[in-house]
Motif scaffolding. Structure first.
Motif, PDB file in Angstrom:
ATOM      1  N   VAL A  55      45.227  27.373 -29.234  1.00  0.00           N
ATOM      2  CA  VAL A  55      45.351  28.382 -28.163  1.00  0.00           C
ATOM      3  C   VAL A  55      45.790  27.486 -26.916  1.00  0.00           C
ATOM      4  O   VAL A  55      46.870  27.804 -26.371  1.00  0.00           O
ATOM      5  N   SER A 102      49.186  25.634 -27.447  1.00  0.00           N
ATOM      6  CA  SER A 102      50.180  26.536 -27.463  1.00  0.00           C
ATOM      7  C   SER A 102      50.724  27.097 -26.019  1.00  0.00           C
ATOM      8  O   SER A 102      51.655  27.585 -25.625  1.00  0.00           O
ATOM      9  N   THR A 103      49.754  27.178 -25.283  1.00  0.00           N
ATOM     10  CA  THR A 103      49.908  27.502 -23.729  1.00  0.00           C
ATOM     11  C   THR A 103      50.568  26.483 -23.158  1.00  0.00           C
ATOM     12  O   THR A 103      51.442  26.457 -22.113  1.00  0.00           O
ATOM     13  N   ARG A 114      54.339  31.748 -22.140  1.00  0.00           N
ATOM     14  CA  ARG A 114      53.518  31.178 -23.125  1.00  0.00           C
ATOM     15  C   ARG A 114      52.296  31.854 -23.486  1.00  0.00           C
ATOM     16  O   ARG A 114      51.670  31.903 -24.380  1.00  0.00           O
ATOM     17  N   ARG A 123      52.611  34.941 -25.292  1.00  0.00           N
ATOM     18  CA  ARG A 123      53.059  34.566 -26.756  1.00  0.00           C
ATOM     19  C   ARG A 123      51.841  34.035 -27.507  1.00  0.00           C
ATOM     20  O   ARG A 123      51.730  34.390 -28.689  1.00  0.00           O
ATOM     21  N   THR A 124      51.264  33.302 -26.855  1.00  0.00           N
ATOM     22  CA  THR A 124      49.729  32.820 -27.627  1.00  0.00           C
ATOM     23  C   THR A 124      49.112  33.959 -28.016  1.00  0.00           C
ATOM     24  O   THR A 124      48.520  33.980 -29.171  1.00  0.00           O
ATOM     25  N   LEU A 173      49.804  30.138 -35.094  1.00  0.00           N
ATOM     26  CA  LEU A 173      49.865  29.382 -33.988  1.00  0.00           C
ATOM     27  C   LEU A 173      50.415  27.892 -34.048  1.00  0.00           C
ATOM     28  O   LEU A 173      51.222  27.406 -33.477  1.00  0.00           O
TER      29      LEU A 173
END
Length: 347
Positions: free
Chosen positions: A36, A39-40, A72, A75-76, A306
């Protein structure tokens, strides 16, 4: 004596094995938190970790903050929920059909949801998750019922092979419908050609809250089904003797799968292999007890999704590869490897 004994109580695992399984969940949870964060943080535009951390907690109006908060982070979070939904739905489908090849893609559920969404976009001109999710639910539910009825027809009943064949036939038919609707409407085609492969890009922040209640309700229903599905896995007669309500369990399973697959498909498109491979890996790690398979699938699937989304962002310089393509590239070899080890996919 317990009037509804647990069907897995006879082979109850030792404390060390329980501790190992619990530790595995903690490791998966930590890995998911790490993904997480990554991904951000990771994207086509370079941002420092400090900028990301600051953007999460406050909006200073800068461009970097806008990228994190508007692109972002949603989306995450959508990837987190879609992954959990698909992995759990796949585990429930494999359990209720007693078919290790069952998943939202192979049994036509994704195709049904996609066909309904395409109809809503191309014929009725609808857009946005709030409108399309209901079409997705209806398409997923109808397809689930049709595939099960076709697979259950005849004396042999709903065997894994019959269900897989029925799902393939329904998916092929719906694929023709989807192709026809998109070919004759250029605007629908432009929208659908990215959605159909499965993507998390460009999801709006409002989608997170729209998606959350459907996924939460579906996950709760699925977790409550763990014990009756364990009993059902021993066969209908023995399952009833152990106190499982077969019809009620199947209906609740259809509701859970419809909520999870419908919401996930409407939000991100028909992402393949997640609902197929993840429950197989979870069962390989934990054994057949769904009280462990479901939580493992709930964490493993967003880990896969992810991680695939992050790979898709960085593998092509200056461009992105859709997450559905990456999960297919990763999932297919894993699935082939597990099929070669036949004992790993037995239910």
């Amino acid at each position: 004596m317990d009037p509804n004994p647990d069907p897995v109580a006879v082979g109850r695992p030792t404390r060390s094995r329980l501790a190992l399984r619990g530790g595995g969940l903690l490791v998966l949870g930590a890995l998911l938190v790490l993904l997480v964060v990554l991904s951000t943080w990771i994207g086509t535009r370079d941002t420092s970790f400090g900028q990301v951390w600051s953007a999460i907690w406050s909006d200073d109006g800068s461009y970097a903050t806008g990228v994190v908060r508007e692109l972002r982070l949603p989306r995450t979070l959508v990837g987190l929920m879609v992954g959990a939904a698909l992995g759990t739905a796949g585990a429930v489908m494999q359990a209720v059909t007693r078919n290790p090849l069952a998943d939202p893609g192979l049994l036509g559920v994704n195709a049904g949801a996609s066909a309904a969404v395409v109809f809503g976009i191309g014929v009725l001109g609808m857009a946005g998750f709030a409108s399309l999710v209901w079409f997705s639910f209806v398409g997923a539910a109808l397809t689930t019922v049709i595939v099960y009825v076709l697979g259950a027809s005849g004396r042999a009943g709903p065997t894994p092979v019959r269900l897989a064949l029925a799902g393939a036939a329904v998916s092929a038919s719906l694929g023709g419908v989807i192709a026809g609707l998109t070919v004759f409407d250029s605007a629908t085609y432009d929208y659908m050609r990215f959605w159909m492969i499965g993507s998390l890009a460009g999801r709006e922040p409002a989608l997170v809250m729209d998606l959350l209640p459907f996924v939460v309700v579906g996950l709760v229903i699925a977790l409550l089904l763990a014990r009756p599905l364990n009993a059902l896995g021993l066969g209908e007669e023995l399952g009833e003797a152990l106190g499982a309500h077969i019809a009620r369990t199947r209906i609740a399973s259809v509701v859970a799968v419809t909520l999870l697959c419908g919401a996930a498909t409407a939000a991100a498109g028909p992402i393949g292999f997640v609902g197929l491979v993840v429950p197989l890996v979870a069962r390989w790690l934990t054994g057949p007890d769904l009280r462990w398979v479901l939580p493992y699938s709930m964490l493993l699937a967003p880990v896969l999704l992810l991680a695939s989304d992050i790979v898709g962002r960085v593998v092509l310089p200056g461009d992105e590869l859709e997450v559905g393509a990456v999960t297919a590239l990763i999932g297919a070899p894993v699935f082939i490897a597990m099929v070669r080890r036949r004992k790993e996919i037995s239910l």
